[in-house]
Write a protein that holds these residues in place. Structure first.
Motif, PDB file in Angstrom:
ATOM      1  N   LYS A  35       8.842   1.975   4.840  1.00 38.70           N
ATOM      2  CA  LYS A  35       8.613   3.016   5.835  1.00 38.70           C
ATOM      3  C   LYS A  35       7.156   3.465   5.869  1.00 38.70           C
ATOM      4  O   LYS A  35       6.598   3.734   6.934  1.00 38.70           O
ATOM      5  CB  LYS A  35       9.520   4.222   5.541  1.00 38.70           C
ATOM      6  CG  LYS A  35       9.383   5.360   6.538  1.00 38.70           C
ATOM      7  CD  LYS A  35      10.391   6.464   6.243  1.00 38.70           C
ATOM      8  CE  LYS A  35      10.283   7.589   7.262  1.00 38.70           C
ATOM      9  NZ  LYS A  35      11.263   8.675   7.008  1.00 38.70           N
ATOM     10  N   TYR A  36       6.523   3.523   4.691  1.00 39.13           N
ATOM     11  CA  TYR A  36       5.183   4.107   4.600  1.00 39.13           C
ATOM     12  C   TYR A  36       4.090   3.098   4.251  1.00 39.13           C
ATOM     13  O   TYR A  36       2.957   3.500   3.994  1.00 39.13           O
ATOM     14  CB  TYR A  36       5.178   5.244   3.567  1.00 39.13           C
ATOM     15  CG  TYR A  36       5.857   6.489   4.078  1.00 39.13           C
ATOM     16  CD1 TYR A  36       5.208   7.346   4.966  1.00 39.13           C
ATOM     17  CD2 TYR A  36       7.163   6.803   3.700  1.00 39.13           C
ATOM     18  CE1 TYR A  36       5.817   8.484   5.443  1.00 39.13           C
ATOM     19  CE2 TYR A  36       7.790   7.938   4.181  1.00 39.13           C
ATOM     20  CZ  TYR A  36       7.115   8.780   5.043  1.00 39.13           C
ATOM     21  OH  TYR A  36       7.734   9.904   5.527  1.00 39.13           O
ATOM     22  N   GLU A  37       4.403   1.808   4.276  1.00 37.86           N
ATOM     23  CA  GLU A  37       3.411   0.805   3.940  1.00 37.86           C
ATOM     24  C   GLU A  37       2.210   0.867   4.883  1.00 37.86           C
ATOM     25  O   GLU A  37       1.048   0.875   4.456  1.00 37.86           O
ATOM     26  CB  GLU A  37       4.033  -0.587   3.974  1.00 37.86           C
ATOM     27  CG  GLU A  37       3.089  -1.690   3.534  1.00 37.86           C
ATOM     28  CD  GLU A  37       3.780  -3.038   3.446  1.00 37.86           C
ATOM     29  OE1 GLU A  37       3.232  -3.937   2.799  1.00 37.86           O
ATOM     30  OE2 GLU A  37       4.883  -3.179   4.028  1.00 37.86           O
ATOM     31  N   LYS A  38       2.467   0.916   6.182  1.00 39.08           N
ATOM     32  CA  LYS A  38       1.382   0.997   7.161  1.00 39.08           C
ATOM     33  C   LYS A  38       0.595   2.299   6.981  1.00 39.08           C
ATOM     34  O   LYS A  38      -0.641   2.314   7.046  1.00 39.08           O
ATOM     35  CB  LYS A  38       1.954   0.921   8.578  1.00 39.08           C
ATOM     36  CG  LYS A  38       0.923   1.118   9.677  1.00 39.08           C
ATOM     37  CD  LYS A  38       1.597   1.132  11.040  1.00 39.08           C
ATOM     38  CE  LYS A  38       0.596   1.467  12.148  1.00 39.08           C
ATOM     39  NZ  LYS A  38       1.253   1.561  13.471  1.00 39.08           N
ATOM     40  N   PHE A  39       1.294   3.376   6.740  1.00 39.16           N
ATOM     41  CA  PHE A  39       0.684   4.693   6.560  1.00 39.16           C
ATOM     42  C   PHE A  39      -0.314   4.664   5.407  1.00 39.16           C
ATOM     43  O   PHE A  39      -1.455   5.115   5.534  1.00 39.16           O
ATOM     44  CB  PHE A  39       1.791   5.706   6.286  1.00 39.16           C
ATOM     45  CG  PHE A  39       1.323   7.111   6.053  1.00 39.16           C
ATOM     46  CD1 PHE A  39       1.101   7.973   7.111  1.00 39.16           C
ATOM     47  CD2 PHE A  39       1.122   7.590   4.763  1.00 39.16           C
ATOM     48  CE1 PHE A  39       0.685   9.273   6.899  1.00 39.16           C
ATOM     49  CE2 PHE A  39       0.707   8.890   4.533  1.00 39.16           C
ATOM     50  CZ  PHE A  39       0.485   9.734   5.608  1.00 39.16           C
ATOM     51  N   VAL A  40       0.108   4.125   4.268  1.00 42.61           N
ATOM     52  CA  VAL A  40      -0.759   4.066   3.091  1.00 42.61           C
ATOM     53  C   VAL A  40      -1.941   3.127   3.326  1.00 42.61           C
ATOM     54  O   VAL A  40      -3.088   3.487   3.049  1.00 42.61           O
ATOM     55  CB  VAL A  40       0.041   3.616   1.848  1.00 42.61           C
ATOM     56  CG1 VAL A  40      -0.902   3.267   0.694  1.00 42.61           C
ATOM     57  CG2 VAL A  40       1.003   4.707   1.418  1.00 42.61           C
ATOM     58  N   SER A  58      -4.119  -0.083  -2.007  1.00 40.81           N
ATOM     59  CA  SER A  58      -2.790   0.282  -1.506  1.00 40.81           C
ATOM     60  C   SER A  58      -1.706  -0.119  -2.499  1.00 40.81           C
ATOM     61  O   SER A  58      -0.724   0.612  -2.702  1.00 40.81           O
ATOM     62  CB  SER A  58      -2.530  -0.377  -0.153  1.00 40.81           C
ATOM     63  OG  SER A  58      -3.415   0.129   0.828  1.00 40.81           O
ATOM     64  N   GLN A  59      -1.876  -1.273  -3.126  1.00 45.38           N
ATOM     65  CA  GLN A  59      -0.918  -1.693  -4.144  1.00 45.38           C
ATOM     66  C   GLN A  59      -0.929  -0.720  -5.326  1.00 45.38           C
ATOM     67  O   GLN A  59       0.126  -0.389  -5.891  1.00 45.38           O
ATOM     68  CB  GLN A  59      -1.246  -3.113  -4.633  1.00 45.38           C
ATOM     69  CG  GLN A  59      -1.180  -4.182  -3.552  1.00 45.38           C
ATOM     70  CD  GLN A  59       0.128  -4.166  -2.786  1.00 45.38           C
ATOM     71  OE1 GLN A  59       1.201  -4.282  -3.370  1.00 45.38           O
ATOM     72  NE2 GLN A  59       0.046  -4.012  -1.473  1.00 45.38           N
ATOM     73  N   LEU A  63       2.090   1.733  -6.871  1.00 41.45           N
ATOM     74  CA  LEU A  63       2.383   1.734  -8.298  1.00 41.45           C
ATOM     75  C   LEU A  63       2.365   3.167  -8.826  1.00 41.45           C
ATOM     76  O   LEU A  63       3.249   3.574  -9.589  1.00 41.45           O
ATOM     77  CB  LEU A  63       1.349   0.883  -9.049  1.00 41.45           C
ATOM     78  CG  LEU A  63       1.558   0.746 -10.563  1.00 41.45           C
ATOM     79  CD1 LEU A  63       2.904   0.100 -10.863  1.00 41.45           C
ATOM     80  CD2 LEU A  63       0.424  -0.066 -11.180  1.00 41.45           C
ATOM     81  N   LYS A  64       1.359   3.935  -8.388  1.00 40.52           N
ATOM     82  CA  LYS A  64       1.283   5.345  -8.780  1.00 40.52           C
ATOM     83  C   LYS A  64       2.487   6.112  -8.235  1.00 40.52           C
ATOM     84  O   LYS A  64       3.050   6.979  -8.914  1.00 40.52           O
ATOM     85  CB  LYS A  64      -0.012   5.972  -8.259  1.00 40.52           C
ATOM     86  CG  LYS A  64      -1.260   5.478  -8.965  1.00 40.52           C
ATOM     87  CD  LYS A  64      -2.516   6.149  -8.395  1.00 40.52           C
ATOM     88  CE  LYS A  64      -3.763   5.646  -9.106  1.00 40.52           C
ATOM     89  NZ  LYS A  64      -5.002   6.263  -8.566  1.00 40.52           N
ATOM     90  N   LEU A  65       2.862   5.777  -7.004  1.00 41.41           N
ATOM     91  CA  LEU A  65       4.006   6.433  -6.389  1.00 41.41           C
ATOM     92  C   LEU A  65       5.278   6.169  -7.191  1.00 41.41           C
ATOM     93  O   LEU A  65       6.085   7.073  -7.406  1.00 41.41           O
ATOM     94  CB  LEU A  65       4.182   5.935  -4.949  1.00 41.41           C
ATOM     95  CG  LEU A  65       5.394   6.477  -4.185  1.00 41.41           C
ATOM     96  CD1 LEU A  65       5.272   7.984  -4.001  1.00 41.41           C
ATOM     97  CD2 LEU A  65       5.522   5.780  -2.832  1.00 41.41           C
ATOM     98  N   TYR A  66       5.435   4.936  -7.636  1.00 43.33           N
ATOM     99  CA  TYR A  66       6.628   4.555  -8.409  1.00 43.33           C
ATOM    100  C   TYR A  66       6.758   5.402  -9.675  1.00 43.33           C
ATOM    101  O   TYR A  66       7.855   5.829 -10.042  1.00 43.33           O
ATOM    102  CB  TYR A  66       6.546   3.072  -8.778  1.00 43.33           C
ATOM    103  CG  TYR A  66       7.742   2.575  -9.551  1.00 43.33           C
ATOM    104  CD1 TYR A  66       8.929   2.254  -8.894  1.00 43.33           C
ATOM    105  CD2 TYR A  66       7.675   2.421 -10.930  1.00 43.33           C
ATOM    106  CE1 TYR A  66      10.034   1.797  -9.591  1.00 43.33           C
ATOM    107  CE2 TYR A  66       8.779   1.966 -11.642  1.00 43.33           C
ATOM    108  CZ  TYR A  66       9.949   1.656 -10.968  1.00 43.33           C
ATOM    109  OH  TYR A  66      11.042   1.220 -11.676  1.00 43.33           O
ATOM    110  N   ALA A  90      -8.244   6.108  -2.990  1.00 43.02           N
ATOM    111  CA  ALA A  90      -9.372   5.496  -2.279  1.00 43.02           C
ATOM    112  C   ALA A  90     -10.697   6.102  -2.727  1.00 43.02           C
ATOM    113  O   ALA A  90     -11.679   5.386  -2.937  1.00 43.02           O
ATOM    114  CB  ALA A  90      -9.187   5.665  -0.773  1.00 43.02           C
ATOM    115  N   LEU A  91     -10.733   7.413  -2.868  1.00 40.89           N
ATOM    116  CA  LEU A  91     -11.961   8.070  -3.307  1.00 40.89           C
ATOM    117  C   LEU A  91     -12.300   7.702  -4.748  1.00 40.89           C
ATOM    118  O   LEU A  91     -13.473   7.542  -5.099  1.00 40.89           O
ATOM    119  CB  LEU A  91     -11.829   9.591  -3.162  1.00 40.89           C
ATOM    120  CG  LEU A  91     -11.757  10.116  -1.721  1.00 40.89           C
ATOM    121  CD1 LEU A  91     -11.525  11.618  -1.721  1.00 40.89           C
ATOM    122  CD2 LEU A  91     -13.021   9.768  -0.948  1.00 40.89           C
TER     123      LEU A  91
END
Length: 200
Positions: A35-40, A58-59, A63-66, A90-91
């Motif tokens: 759902k959020y792959e494009k968003f990220v 993004s990967q 991983l952080k999200l998991y 990203a920053l």
């Protein structure tokens, strides 16, 4: 009323999926990723402006999200919460990167023509001073987005991630006209904050 109910349902669905994923439900986590792959990816790309680096970061975000999804308590929308993770990743990458990529963050105005922000720097990327300046401007920009109200920040995030008016309306349970007017107000609020920070 139906649109409002749809928005509540979408928010509740994200919360339920997050709870399931935190409990070890891999299918729920995979659904969130789809759902959020494009968003990220587009959030990261809007900072890095480099496809290969954006893919790698993004990967890392997922991983952080998991590992951190259990900390999502539904106090903000899931997209806003995930946006912060992606932006910070990203920053963090930029702080470690020595190549000095440019940044360009644009968005259409209510009539579909005006740009909100368009920042490029064609000077020597090897200059430490220029690299520092670009990184500082990125930080100011994203700090400004963070200062927006939840309502404005959410719709700005969706806009800069290239979702259409129809997609934004579906996600937030809003009519297209409401999406356009809310987005216009959000951009005006962002311009005001950036002006106060002497961004322009």
């Amino acid at each position: 009323m139906a649109r409002e109910n749809e928005a509540v349902f979408n928010a509740s669905e994200d919360y339920v999926l997050a709870e399931k994923a935190a409990g070890g439900d891999r299918a729920a986590f995979e659904k969130i990723v789809r759902k959020y792959e494009k968003f990220v990816c587009t959030t990261v790309y809007s900072v890095l402006r480099n496809t290969e680096d954006s893919f790698d970061v993004s990967q890392e975000v997922f991983l952080k999200l998991y590992h951190s999804i259990g900390s999502f308590k539904g106090e903000s929308s899931f997209s806003s919460w995930l946006y912060r993770i992606a932006k910070n990743a990203a920053l963090d990458f930029l702080r470690k990167d020595k190549s000095g990529k440019n940044v360009s963050l644009t968005a259409e105005d209510s009539d579909g023509s005006e740009k909100v922000i368009d920042v490029t720097d064609e000077s020597d990327s090897s200059s430490p001073e220029k690299m520092l300046e670009r990184q500082e401007r990125r930080k100011i920009l994203y700090d400004a987005i963070d200062e927006l109200s939840d309502e404005h920040r959410e719709i700005i995030i969706l806009s800069i991630n290239e979702y259409t008016y129809e997609e934004v309306g579906s996600m937030l349970g809003l009519e297209i006209g409401t999406v356009k007017s809310r987005l216009f107000r959000a951009r005006e609020a962002l311009r005001k904050i950036l002006k106060e920070k002497n961004y322009f």
